[in-house]
Design an enzyme around this catalytic site. Structure first.
Site, mmCIF file in Angstrom:
data_model
loop_
_atom_site.group_PDB
_atom_site.id
_atom_site.type_symbol
_atom_site.label_atom_id
_atom_site.label_comp_id
_atom_site.label_asym_id
_atom_site.label_seq_id
_atom_site.Cartn_x
_atom_site.Cartn_y
_atom_site.Cartn_z
ATOM 1 N N LYS A 102 47.918 47.184 30.236
ATOM 2 C CA LYS A 102 47.474 46.757 28.900
ATOM 3 C C LYS A 102 46.791 47.616 28.090
ATOM 4 C CE LYS A 102 45.671 42.863 30.158
ATOM 5 N NZ LYS A 102 45.738 42.952 31.748
ATOM 6 N N ARG A 150 42.164 34.765 27.516
ATOM 7 C CA ARG A 150 42.526 35.222 28.802
ATOM 8 C C ARG A 150 42.791 33.603 29.597
ATOM 9 N NH1 ARG A 150 40.753 40.000 30.278
ATOM 10 N NH2 ARG A 150 40.873 40.638 32.587
ATOM 11 N N ARG A 169 42.471 53.277 40.571
ATOM 12 C CA ARG A 169 41.105 53.191 39.671
ATOM 13 C C ARG A 169 40.099 52.709 40.163
ATOM 14 N NH1 ARG A 169 42.768 49.306 34.761
ATOM 15 N NH2 ARG A 169 41.625 47.662 35.745
ATOM 16 N N ARG A 202 35.531 52.398 38.873
ATOM 17 C CA ARG A 202 35.382 51.250 37.926
ATOM 18 C C ARG A 202 34.664 50.324 38.678
ATOM 19 N NH1 ARG A 202 39.003 48.277 33.492
ATOM 20 N NH2 ARG A 202 38.693 46.319 34.767
ATOM 21 N N ARG A 224 40.499 38.959 40.966
ATOM 22 C CA ARG A 224 41.157 39.164 39.674
ATOM 23 C C ARG A 224 42.624 38.751 39.501
ATOM 24 N NH1 ARG A 224 39.403 44.716 39.028
ATOM 25 N NH2 ARG A 224 40.776 44.938 37.177
HETATM 26 P P1 ADP Z 1 41.633 43.915 33.833
HETATM 27 O O1 ADP Z 1 42.500 43.507 32.862
HETATM 28 O O2 ADP Z 1 41.858 45.173 34.441
HETATM 29 O O3 ADP Z 1 41.085 42.897 34.646
HETATM 30 P P2 ADP Z 1 39.639 43.849 31.392
HETATM 31 O O4 ADP Z 1 38.837 45.306 31.349
HETATM 32 O O5 ADP Z 1 40.538 43.251 30.781
HETATM 33 O O6 ADP Z 1 40.304 44.206 33.004
HETATM 34 O O7 ADP Z 1 38.422 42.953 32.111
HETATM 35 C C1 ADP Z 1 37.491 43.247 33.090
HETATM 36 C C2 ADP Z 1 36.721 41.831 33.349
HETATM 37 O O8 ADP Z 1 36.117 41.499 32.201
HETATM 38 C C3 ADP Z 1 37.334 40.697 33.831
HETATM 39 O O9 ADP Z 1 37.616 40.726 35.286
HETATM 40 C C4 ADP Z 1 36.277 39.549 33.374
HETATM 41 O O10 ADP Z 1 35.240 39.501 34.267
HETATM 42 C C5 ADP Z 1 35.757 40.262 32.143
HETATM 43 N N1 ADP Z 1 36.684 39.616 30.736
HETATM 44 C C6 ADP Z 1 37.614 40.223 30.040
HETATM 45 N N2 ADP Z 1 38.131 39.651 29.123
HETATM 46 C C7 ADP Z 1 37.739 38.272 29.095
HETATM 47 C C8 ADP Z 1 37.850 36.976 28.566
HETATM 48 N N3 ADP Z 1 38.731 37.051 27.641
HETATM 49 N N4 ADP Z 1 37.218 35.962 29.228
HETATM 50 C C9 ADP Z 1 36.685 36.133 29.992
HETATM 51 N N5 ADP Z 1 36.211 37.081 30.934
HETATM 52 C C10 ADP Z 1 36.608 38.419 30.546
#
Ligand code: ADP
Length: 183
Positions: A15, A90, A127, A132, A143
């Site tokens: 994404k 989310r 990754r 990260r 996740r």
């Molecule tokens: P990925 O899609 O690889 O899980 P992101 O960078 O989108 O990575 O998100 C990393 C972390 O940030 C998530 O696992 C969560 O803990 C937090 N996070 C990101 N966006 C949200 C959201 N909209 N609501 C709650 N937590 C979020």
């Protein structure tokens, strides 16, 4: 009014990469809650302090915090001509908050990036090797679980706004699919 596009799909689907490319092509801001939260953690803000351990465990940061940063971001001038949401909403509650704030038109199309589970785990493990903080085996599993429980139900909630895109190929081939989905 510009385009208001949402990217959906599991962690590791690509994404962030596709959203960045598309935002550049369309000239609209790429609004990524993952990026904004990691910046807050790095800067050591109040939000960052609350989010840090939650993110490291692979769980969702509380809705009220995330909704507040997104509303603030979307109120800025550059988002008046459209935006691309990546990582938000989310869960169904966040989706409702977005609709309550900006109306049904807040999402015009939801692009669902589809990638096999084996490929996702492979990509996330790679990754992890790049360092990260939330990409390690336990967190990856958590996740994916959170995605299935909290995020996937939104695919049904967005109904006929959802357009599936094959996320399995090379970055440029996936992008071609993204562009095709929007015409
Ligand atoms: P990925 O899609 O690889 O899980 P992101 O960078 O989108 O990575 O998100 C990393 C972390 O940030 C998530 O696992 C969560 O803990 C937090 N996070 C990101 N966006 C949200 C959201 N909209 N609501 C709650 N937590 C979020």
């Amino acid at each position: 009014m510009g385009r208001r596009i949402l990217f959906l799909g599991p962690p590791g689907a690509g994404k962030g990469t596709q959203a960045a490319m598309l935002a550049t092509a369309l000239g609209v801001p790429h609004v990524s809650t993952g990026v904004m939260l990691r910046e807050a953690v790095a800067a050591g803000t109040e939000l960052g302090k609350r989010a840090k351990s939650i993110m490291a465990g692979g769980d969702l940061v509380p809705d009220d915090l995330v909704v507040a940063i997104v509303e603030e971001r979307l109120a800025r001038d550059d988002a008046a001509c459209g935006y691309l949401l990546d990582g938000f909403p989310r869960n169904v509650a966040q989706a409702r908050a977005l609709t309550a704030a900006l109306g049904d038109d807040s999402v015009e199309v939801a692009l669902l990036l589809e990638v096999d589970e084996d490929e996702i785990v492979d990509r996330l493990m790679k990754r992890a090797a790049e360092g990260r903080a939330d990409d390690n085996e336990d967190t990856i599993r958590r996740r994916l679980e959170v995605y299935r429980q909290e995020t996937e139900p939104m695919v049904a909630a967005y109904g006929d706004k959802v357009v599936a895109v094959d996320g399995m190929g090379a970055v440029d081939d996936v992008f071609a699919g993204v562009v095709r989905a929007l015409v």
